[in-house]
Write a protein that holds these residues in place. Sequence first.
Motif, PDB file in Angstrom:
ATOM      1  N   VAL A  72       0.844  -1.194   0.000  1.00 20.32           N
ATOM      2  CA  VAL A  72       0.000   0.000   0.000  1.00 20.32           C
ATOM      3  C   VAL A  72       0.883   1.249   0.000  1.00 20.32           C
ATOM      4  CG1 VAL A  72      -1.929  -1.134   1.152  1.00 20.32           C
ATOM      5  CG2 VAL A  72      -0.203   0.015   2.519  1.00 20.32           C
ATOM      6  N   ARG A  73       0.374   2.302  -0.564  1.00 21.59           N
ATOM      7  CA  ARG A  73       1.139   3.550  -0.625  1.00 21.59           C
ATOM      8  C   ARG A  73       1.329   4.148   0.763  1.00 21.59           C
ATOM      9  NH1 ARG A  73      -1.656   6.881  -5.678  1.00 21.59           N
ATOM     10  NH2 ARG A  73      -1.062   5.399  -7.351  1.00 21.59           N
ATOM     11  N   ASP A  74       2.446   4.846   0.920  1.00 26.24           N
ATOM     12  CA  ASP A  74       2.664   5.579   2.169  1.00 26.24           C
ATOM     13  C   ASP A  74       1.524   6.576   2.366  1.00 26.24           C
ATOM     14  OD1 ASP A  74       4.993   4.167   2.377  1.00 26.24           O
ATOM     15  OD2 ASP A  74       6.331   5.875   2.064  1.00 26.24           O
ATOM     16  N   GLY A  80       0.742  13.670  12.700  1.00 31.30           N
ATOM     17  CA  GLY A  80       1.803  12.665  12.738  1.00 31.30           C
ATOM     18  C   GLY A  80       1.329  11.253  12.495  1.00 31.30           C
ATOM     19  N   CYS A  81       0.035  11.055  12.303  1.00 34.45           N
ATOM     20  CA  CYS A  81      -0.481   9.719  11.999  1.00 34.45           C
ATOM     21  C   CYS A  81      -0.140   9.340  10.557  1.00 34.45           C
ATOM     22  CB  CYS A  81      -1.997   9.686  12.184  1.00 34.45           C
ATOM     23  SG  CYS A  81      -2.551   9.940  13.875  1.00 34.45           S
ATOM     24  N   GLY A  82      -0.276   8.064  10.270  1.00 37.17           N
ATOM     25  CA  GLY A  82      -0.003   7.569   8.925  1.00 37.17           C
ATOM     26  C   GLY A  82       0.897   6.364   8.973  1.00 37.17           C
ATOM     27  N   TRP A  83       1.399   5.957   7.796  1.00 41.01           N
ATOM     28  CA  TRP A  83       2.286   4.792   7.760  1.00 41.01           C
ATOM     29  C   TRP A  83       3.295   4.916   6.625  1.00 41.01           C
ATOM     30  CZ3 TRP A  83      -3.120   3.738   6.981  1.00 41.01           C
ATOM     31  CH2 TRP A  83      -3.491   3.640   5.628  1.00 41.01           C
ATOM     32  N   ASN A  84       4.395   4.193   6.794  1.00 42.82           N
ATOM     33  CA  ASN A  84       5.428   4.069   5.770  1.00 42.82           C
ATOM     34  C   ASN A  84       5.727   2.591   5.563  1.00 42.82           C
ATOM     35  OD1 ASN A  84       6.164   6.923   5.284  1.00 42.82           O
ATOM     36  ND2 ASN A  84       6.816   6.848   7.430  1.00 42.82           N
ATOM     37  N   HIS A  85       5.960   2.216   4.304  1.00 42.60           N
ATOM     38  CA  HIS A  85       6.355   0.843   3.973  1.00 42.60           C
ATOM     39  C   HIS A  85       5.386  -0.167   4.584  1.00 42.60           C
ATOM     40  CE1 HIS A  85       9.866   2.886   2.619  1.00 42.60           C
ATOM     41  NE2 HIS A  85      10.297   3.157   3.834  1.00 42.60           N
ATOM     42  N   VAL A 103      -0.676  -3.074   7.950  1.00 43.90           N
ATOM     43  CA  VAL A 103       0.378  -3.082   8.962  1.00 43.90           C
ATOM     44  C   VAL A 103       1.688  -2.732   8.277  1.00 43.90           C
ATOM     45  CG1 VAL A 103      -0.700  -4.773  10.509  1.00 43.90           C
ATOM     46  CG2 VAL A 103       0.748  -5.570   8.630  1.00 43.90           C
ATOM     47  N   THR A 104       2.634  -2.207   9.014  1.00 46.75           N
ATOM     48  CA  THR A 104       3.952  -1.983   8.430  1.00 46.75           C
ATOM     49  C   THR A 104       4.580  -3.321   8.079  1.00 46.75           C
ATOM     50  OG1 THR A 104       5.023  -2.001  10.595  1.00 46.75           O
ATOM     51  CG2 THR A 104       4.313   0.154   9.722  1.00 46.75           C
ATOM     52  N   CYS A 105       5.502  -3.297   7.144  1.00 47.38           N
ATOM     53  CA  CYS A 105       6.151  -4.541   6.729  1.00 47.38           C
ATOM     54  C   CYS A 105       6.839  -5.241   7.904  1.00 47.38           C
ATOM     55  CB  CYS A 105       7.139  -4.263   5.605  1.00 47.38           C
ATOM     56  SG  CYS A 105       7.934  -5.771   4.973  1.00 47.38           S
ATOM     57  N   PRO A 106       7.585  -4.533   8.785  1.00 50.09           N
ATOM     58  CA  PRO A 106       8.196  -5.241   9.922  1.00 50.09           C
ATOM     59  C   PRO A 106       7.182  -5.918  10.835  1.00 50.09           C
ATOM     60  CG  PRO A 106       9.277  -3.130   9.594  1.00 50.09           C
ATOM     61  CD  PRO A 106       8.077  -3.142   8.688  1.00 50.09           C
ATOM     62  N   LEU A 107       6.017  -5.298  11.034  1.00 51.08           N
ATOM     63  CA  LEU A 107       4.991  -5.941  11.854  1.00 51.08           C
ATOM     64  C   LEU A 107       4.443  -7.178  11.149  1.00 51.08           C
ATOM     65  CD1 LEU A 107       3.192  -6.147  14.299  1.00 51.08           C
ATOM     66  CD2 LEU A 107       1.670  -4.424  13.290  1.00 51.08           C
ATOM     67  N   ALA A 108       4.243  -7.092   9.849  1.00 50.23           N
ATOM     68  CA  ALA A 108       3.792  -8.263   9.086  1.00 50.23           C
ATOM     69  C   ALA A 108       4.798  -9.404   9.212  1.00 50.23           C
ATOM     70  CB  ALA A 108       3.589  -7.887   7.619  1.00 50.23           C
ATOM     71  N   ALA A 109       6.090  -9.084   9.127  1.00 49.94           N
ATOM     72  CA  ALA A 109       7.127 -10.118   9.261  1.00 49.94           C
ATOM     73  C   ALA A 109       7.067 -10.755  10.645  1.00 49.94           C
ATOM     74  CB  ALA A 109       8.502  -9.507   9.007  1.00 49.94           C
TER      75      ALA A 109
END
Length: 228
Positions: A72-74, A80-85, A103-109
């Motif tokens: 998903v796009r950033d 300050g809310c939002g997400w990256n990667h 979820v962020t990629c690290p959380l998915a991992a």
Amino acid sequence: MRRWLLLIAVIALIALGWSQRRRLPDRYNPWAPLDLRAPPDLFLGYKLQRLDADAPRCLAALQQSGATFSIVRDYVGAGGCGWNHAVRLQDTGVARLERPTIVTCPLAASLVLFDRHALQPLARQWFGQPVVSISHVGSYACRTIYSQPDAALSRHARAEAIDVTGFRLGNGRAVVIAKDWDKGLDGTFLHKLEARGCPFFGIVLGPEYNAAHHTHFHLEAGSWGWCR
């Protein structure tokens, strides 16, 4: 002391491998890519830290794991809310999420690691059944901690945390944290699962942390587990 001796021995093995132009097994190499399907090794925390700092590396690990997701796009939200990667995660390659969630990629991992190496083995040991579905009440929410006006932003405000409420087994049986935490076999399973899940997340908060968490496991992305 034992951990330091082990670390020294591993470094010596790495040095020996380089000197003889031999490739060491990935589980003895802290710089090897993290394979989410492989049993966790001594360097899991460091390897998760590297994933957090390297989005392409994280996506490659997630793709290799067999998880179903879409990128998903950033997103930049208010305050300050939002997400990256981030990704929209549908399943871990083993169990599906009850609802796909961002979820962020690290959380998915971390969720893939948790499912493969803590949840599934324990469920088969305890119930003789796999977990086919993970229930949750979402990840992203633009709010402060406990929604207090003067508090810092929650990790949910960056899609870096998810609240897991229960699990459904292959035979249809549901284990629900809110009602089963202190009840017999299911409760013992949930207590053991919370402890086993700790190494795969930065923070794990469960029903005994405080009243706000009595219905779920709060799981945060991160490389060094802190569980309450």
